[in-house]
Every structure is written in C-alpha cells, then in structure tokens.
Design a protein around this motif. Structure first.
Motif, PDB file in Angstrom:
ATOM      1  N   MET A 158       8.368  43.568  44.045  1.00  0.00           N
ATOM      2  CA  MET A 158       9.380  42.553  44.841  1.00  0.00           C
ATOM      3  C   MET A 158      10.518  42.535  44.469  1.00  0.00           C
ATOM      4  O   MET A 158      11.649  42.348  45.422  1.00  0.00           O
ATOM      5  CB  MET A 158       8.261  41.285  45.413  1.00  0.00           C
ATOM      6  CG  MET A 158       8.839  40.336  46.489  1.00  0.00           C
ATOM      7  SD  MET A 158       9.135  41.498  48.379  1.00  0.00           S
ATOM      8  CE  MET A 158       7.295  41.342  48.691  1.00  0.00           C
ATOM      9  N   ALA A 159      10.659  41.859  43.290  1.00  0.00           N
ATOM     10  CA  ALA A 159      12.043  42.014  43.012  1.00  0.00           C
ATOM     11  C   ALA A 159      12.936  42.689  43.091  1.00  0.00           C
ATOM     12  O   ALA A 159      14.083  42.844  43.321  1.00  0.00           O
ATOM     13  CB  ALA A 159      11.153  41.370  41.341  1.00  0.00           C
ATOM     14  N   SER A 173      18.069  44.885  48.357  1.00  0.00           N
ATOM     15  CA  SER A 173      18.576  44.072  50.052  1.00  0.00           C
ATOM     16  C   SER A 173      19.773  43.503  49.570  1.00  0.00           C
ATOM     17  O   SER A 173      20.638  43.882  50.311  1.00  0.00           O
ATOM     18  CB  SER A 173      16.900  43.374  50.682  1.00  0.00           C
ATOM     19  OG  SER A 173      17.536  42.819  51.721  1.00  0.00           O
ATOM     20  N   LEU A 174      19.388  42.627  48.779  1.00  0.00           N
ATOM     21  CA  LEU A 174      20.543  41.914  48.218  1.00  0.00           C
ATOM     22  C   LEU A 174      21.518  42.003  48.233  1.00  0.00           C
ATOM     23  O   LEU A 174      22.987  41.879  48.595  1.00  0.00           O
ATOM     24  CB  LEU A 174      20.663  40.659  47.267  1.00  0.00           C
ATOM     25  CG  LEU A 174      19.472  39.889  47.279  1.00  0.00           C
ATOM     26  CD1 LEU A 174      19.064  38.855  46.253  1.00  0.00           C
ATOM     27  CD2 LEU A 174      20.556  39.123  47.956  1.00  0.00           C
ATOM     28  N   ARG A 175      21.539  43.382  47.466  1.00  0.00           N
ATOM     29  CA  ARG A 175      23.198  44.121  46.697  1.00  0.00           C
ATOM     30  C   ARG A 175      23.323  45.247  47.929  1.00  0.00           C
ATOM     31  O   ARG A 175      25.055  45.380  48.389  1.00  0.00           O
ATOM     32  CB  ARG A 175      22.328  45.984  45.948  1.00  0.00           C
ATOM     33  CG  ARG A 175      22.392  45.070  44.770  1.00  0.00           C
ATOM     34  CD  ARG A 175      22.333  46.564  43.959  1.00  0.00           C
ATOM     35  NE  ARG A 175      20.816  47.262  43.765  1.00  0.00           N
ATOM     36  CZ  ARG A 175      19.645  47.218  43.551  1.00  0.00           C
ATOM     37  NH1 ARG A 175      20.110  46.213  41.896  1.00  0.00           N
ATOM     38  NH2 ARG A 175      18.659  47.963  43.902  1.00  0.00           N
ATOM     39  N   GLU A 176      22.859  45.455  49.814  1.00  0.00           N
ATOM     40  CA  GLU A 176      23.739  45.865  50.641  1.00  0.00           C
ATOM     41  C   GLU A 176      23.997  44.123  51.500  1.00  0.00           C
ATOM     42  O   GLU A 176      24.862  44.854  52.458  1.00  0.00           O
ATOM     43  CB  GLU A 176      22.404  46.386  51.703  1.00  0.00           C
ATOM     44  CG  GLU A 176      21.894  47.850  51.223  1.00  0.00           C
ATOM     45  CD  GLU A 176      21.146  48.066  51.945  1.00  0.00           C
ATOM     46  OE1 GLU A 176      20.498  47.745  52.633  1.00  0.00           O
ATOM     47  OE2 GLU A 176      20.161  49.392  51.511  1.00  0.00           O
ATOM     48  N   THR A 177      23.531  43.239  51.067  1.00  0.00           N
ATOM     49  CA  THR A 177      23.622  42.116  51.910  1.00  0.00           C
ATOM     50  C   THR A 177      24.661  41.175  51.073  1.00  0.00           C
ATOM     51  O   THR A 177      25.615  40.542  52.294  1.00  0.00           O
ATOM     52  CB  THR A 177      22.192  40.886  52.262  1.00  0.00           C
ATOM     53  OG1 THR A 177      21.673  41.579  52.754  1.00  0.00           O
ATOM     54  CG2 THR A 177      22.534  40.076  53.022  1.00  0.00           C
ATOM     55  N   VAL A 178      25.110  41.681  49.560  1.00  0.00           N
ATOM     56  CA  VAL A 178      26.088  40.261  48.829  1.00  0.00           C
ATOM     57  C   VAL A 178      27.329  41.459  48.682  1.00  0.00           C
ATOM     58  O   VAL A 178      27.451  42.224  48.027  1.00  0.00           O
ATOM     59  CB  VAL A 178      25.194  39.838  48.166  1.00  0.00           C
ATOM     60  CG1 VAL A 178      26.592  38.508  47.171  1.00  0.00           C
ATOM     61  CG2 VAL A 178      24.201  38.720  49.131  1.00  0.00           C
ATOM     62  N   ALA A 202       2.371  41.197  45.842  1.00  0.00           N
ATOM     63  CA  ALA A 202       2.737  42.076  47.203  1.00  0.00           C
ATOM     64  C   ALA A 202       3.750  42.349  46.274  1.00  0.00           C
ATOM     65  O   ALA A 202       4.692  41.766  45.853  1.00  0.00           O
ATOM     66  CB  ALA A 202       3.613  41.016  47.767  1.00  0.00           C
ATOM     67  N   ASN A 203       3.522  43.586  46.437  1.00  0.00           N
ATOM     68  CA  ASN A 203       4.488  44.677  46.191  1.00  0.00           C
ATOM     69  C   ASN A 203       5.647  45.560  46.750  1.00  0.00           C
ATOM     70  O   ASN A 203       6.940  45.573  46.617  1.00  0.00           O
ATOM     71  CB  ASN A 203       4.489  46.580  45.834  1.00  0.00           C
ATOM     72  CG  ASN A 203       3.702  45.564  44.622  1.00  0.00           C
ATOM     73  OD1 ASN A 203       3.810  45.086  43.876  1.00  0.00           O
ATOM     74  ND2 ASN A 203       2.119  46.752  44.434  1.00  0.00           N
ATOM     75  N   ASN A 204       5.736  44.609  48.160  1.00  0.00           N
ATOM     76  CA  ASN A 204       6.875  44.905  49.097  1.00  0.00           C
ATOM     77  C   ASN A 204       6.333  43.351  50.658  1.00  0.00           C
ATOM     78  O   ASN A 204       5.976  42.960  50.703  1.00  0.00           O
ATOM     79  CB  ASN A 204       7.012  46.608  50.102  1.00  0.00           C
ATOM     80  CG  ASN A 204       5.288  46.769  50.274  1.00  0.00           C
ATOM     81  OD1 ASN A 204       5.218  46.596  51.208  1.00  0.00           O
ATOM     82  ND2 ASN A 204       4.755  47.660  49.324  1.00  0.00           N
TER      83      ASN A 204
END
Length: 382
Positions: free
Chosen positions: A216-217, A223-228, A288-290
C-alpha cells in the motif's frame, strides 16, 4: 460344418458390457466427492466479490466462544477497550455466549477509555503530534489537518529534511502537501469531502505509526509521484521550514487533477472510520495491499459497523479475500461437470452394449427356431 449350424451360431459381442458399467460406477463414486465441491465452489464464486459474504463464511469456521473469550482477554490486557467491545458486538451478532463477568470488565474498560481526562489527553496528542491512538485522537489529528496546522507541521518537518538532504518520509511529506492543497478551497473541484479529509489524516497517521502495508505504501508513493511536483519542492529549499512559504509551495506543487486515485483511497478509509471507528480505519491499512482492498473493507464496514475490527483481527485478509482463486473454483465446477458427463456417457454405453447383446441373443434364438423348423420339414419330406 453345415449351413444350418453356421446360421444358429450366437455372435460374440465385440464390446464387453462390464467395461462400461465399471466405468460408470467409477464416475458415480467420483461424483460423490466432486458434487459437494462443485456446489461449494459455485457458492464461493457468487461471494467472490462480496466481502460481507466472505467474512460470514469464514467466521462460521473460525469464530466461537473460545476464540471470542481469548481475544477479549487479550484486548483488555493490551488496554484496547475498543477492540474488546468490537469482539463483544461480534459475539452477540454470531449468538456466541460470553460470561457476564467478562462483559462487565469490557464495559468498565470502555467507560474508563471514554472518560473526560482520557479523551482530553488523546485529543491533545492527536492534535499536536498527529499520532492518534483512538477515535478521539484522530479527531484531534483531523482538526489539526482541517485547519492546516497538522499538514503544515508535517510539511515543515519533512520538507526541511528533504531540502537539506536528510532522511525524510516521502509519503508523509506528499500527503501533507496534498492535504494543504485540498484544504485550501479545492474540495469541490476534485470531489473531496469530509470522509476523505478524515481518511487522509488516517493514512498519514498510519504511515507515521508504521500501520500500513509495504504494498500500500508503494502504491501511495507512485500516486504521489504523479500528483506532487517534487522538483518544485526541491527548488523551495530551506524556505520550506517557514510555514507560510511551505503552504504556498505545497499549493503550487500539488496537481489536484491527478489526485483522483488517491482521493478514492482516502475516501474509502474515511468511510471505514465513519462506520467502524478510527482503529478499524488504521487496521484496514495494515491488511490491504491496494486501494481495491481498502474499498472491500469499506464495504464490510458499512454492513458490520463496530464489529469490523473484531472481524479483521480474527480473519486478517481472509475477511475480504478468498484464499482460493476463482480459476480453481471454476476448475472444481468443470471437474464435477466432466464427472457427470463421464457417468452419463458410460451408463449410456453400458445400456447400448447390453441392448446389443440382448438383440444378438434374440436373433440367435430366432435363427435356431427357424433352423429347427427347416430340419422338421426336411425330415417329413424324406
């Protein structure tokens, strides 16, 4: 040998009947074992996408009075009144008997945990440190994040480390920047609501306390690499240590239009928190893994409410996922169908061969009678 004797010879069947009936018997025996598996597989396939049905089936095998008592005792020993209460609710729902003494101990522990002094301390801890231990603590964390205080605190701390080249937590920094950006008036543009705001605080708290799976991490990191815009944060340098600059930089660095997947994730975490409590929300991130699996926990929490924590503690990932793949379940059903087809085919072959033998013998008897009649007529003429 005369023609008459050749006519009355009984033809020998080319295919023995017992071969077919032996095969049919074998398939029938196999069906005794395959049919229950096929029915079970069919039932499991229907429940494959339903975490509520999955958990109910698993609990019927894994949860009883002995398990409930042991888990409640363990929760009380760990001063986790919330988990103990969750197990009491699950026991009541599953019609599992608990002693009155154990119930009283749980009630006393819950009352103590909910006392004014404990609530004040927990709220303050969540507000100041961002490390909630319970629902009140997460409320403090959420209040701090809602007024940007908590996100600024995390962005300043991790951002200054990032700019100076020290070890920093990329997930906490990225989530703090996203929190600053969305709190600053962009809720409506990306569909961000109160559950998602709470969920974002919970995800950040789970990361800070190590209550999040590696998979999950990794997903959140991607996701953060695409968002920030990490380059923009890097350019800000040491000025990130100043709260005002940190807020402006975070708002400029976050591309909210690319945060859809992250918004969905934190929204589901917020749903779990709303329906089942803070600890259940944090527990969901431990198994959860995803994001799809978090969504399953959210669906489970909508139905099970306060019992969710006990279910997750008892079953782990088995609460939301079957241990058997859908491919294996389909193969069980196909195996049962093949067994049934084999039985029908073998039985049909056995009936056909028995019929052939019966007809061959019938023809032989008719030929014998005909030959006998010919013999009588020939004797009469002689």
């Amino acid at each position: 040998m005369s023609a008459t004797h050749r006519m009355i010879r009984v033809p020998r069947p080319h295919r023995p009947v017992w071969h077919a009936w032996t095969a049919a018997t074998g398939f029938a025996v196999a069906a005794v074992f395959c049919a229950p598996l096929a029915f079970e597989a069919n039932s499991l396939l229907k429940a494959y996408e339903d975490p509520v049905a999955i958990s109910d089936r698993a609990l019927s095998r894994a949860f009883d009075g002995k398990v409930a008592t042991a888990e409640i005792e363990s929760a009380l020993k760990a001063n986790d009144a919330d988990l103990a209460k969750s197990f009491v609710e699950l026991a009541d729902d599953r019609h599992v008997e608990l002693s009155s003494d154990l119930r009283k101990r749980v009630d006393d522990a819950v009352e103590e945990a909910n006392s004014a002094a404990a609530a004040a301390n927990s709220f303050a801890r969540g507000l100041i440190t961002g490390d909630p231990a319970d629902a009140v603590g997460l409320a403090g964390t959420a209040v701090g994040d809602l007024f940007v205080f908590g996100d600024i605190r995390d962005a300043v701390r991790e951002g200054s480390r990032y700019a100076s080249g020290e070890n920093y937590d990329q997930l906490v920094l990225g989530l703090a920047c996203v929190g600053i950006a969305i709190t600053a008036g962009t809720y409506a543009t990306i569909g961000f609501g109160a559950p998602a705001r709470i969920g974002l605080s919970a995800v950040k708290a789970a990361r800070r306390t190590g209550k999040i799976t590696g998979s999950m991490a990794s997903w959140i990191g991607r996701s953060l690499r695409e968002t920030v815009d990490w380059a923009a944060l890097k350019r800000a340098g040491g000025s990130l240590a100043e709260p005002v600059v940190a807020v402006r930089t975070a708002r400029e660095a976050v591309k909210v239009e690319k945060a859809g997947g992250l918004v969905q994730l934190v929204g589901d975490v917020g749903k779990v928190q709303t329906k089942a409590g803070t600890r259940a929300a944090l527990d969901s991130l431990k198994i959860a893994n995803n994001p799809a699996e978090v969504a399953r926990v959210a669906k489970l929490a909508e139905k099970k409410g306060g019992k969710t924590r006990a279910i997750l503690k008892t079953l782990g990932r088995g609460a939301i996922l079957l241990s058997i793949s859908s491919f294996n379940l389909a193969m069980w059903i196909l195996g049962a169908i093949a067994t049934l087809f084999g039985f029908v085919s073998s039985a049909k072959s056995g009936v056909e061969r028995a019929t052939e033998r019966h007809l061959a013998r019938k023809r032989a008897r008719e030929q014998a009678r005909y030959a006998a009649m010919l013999g009588v007529k020939a004797g009469a003429k002689a």
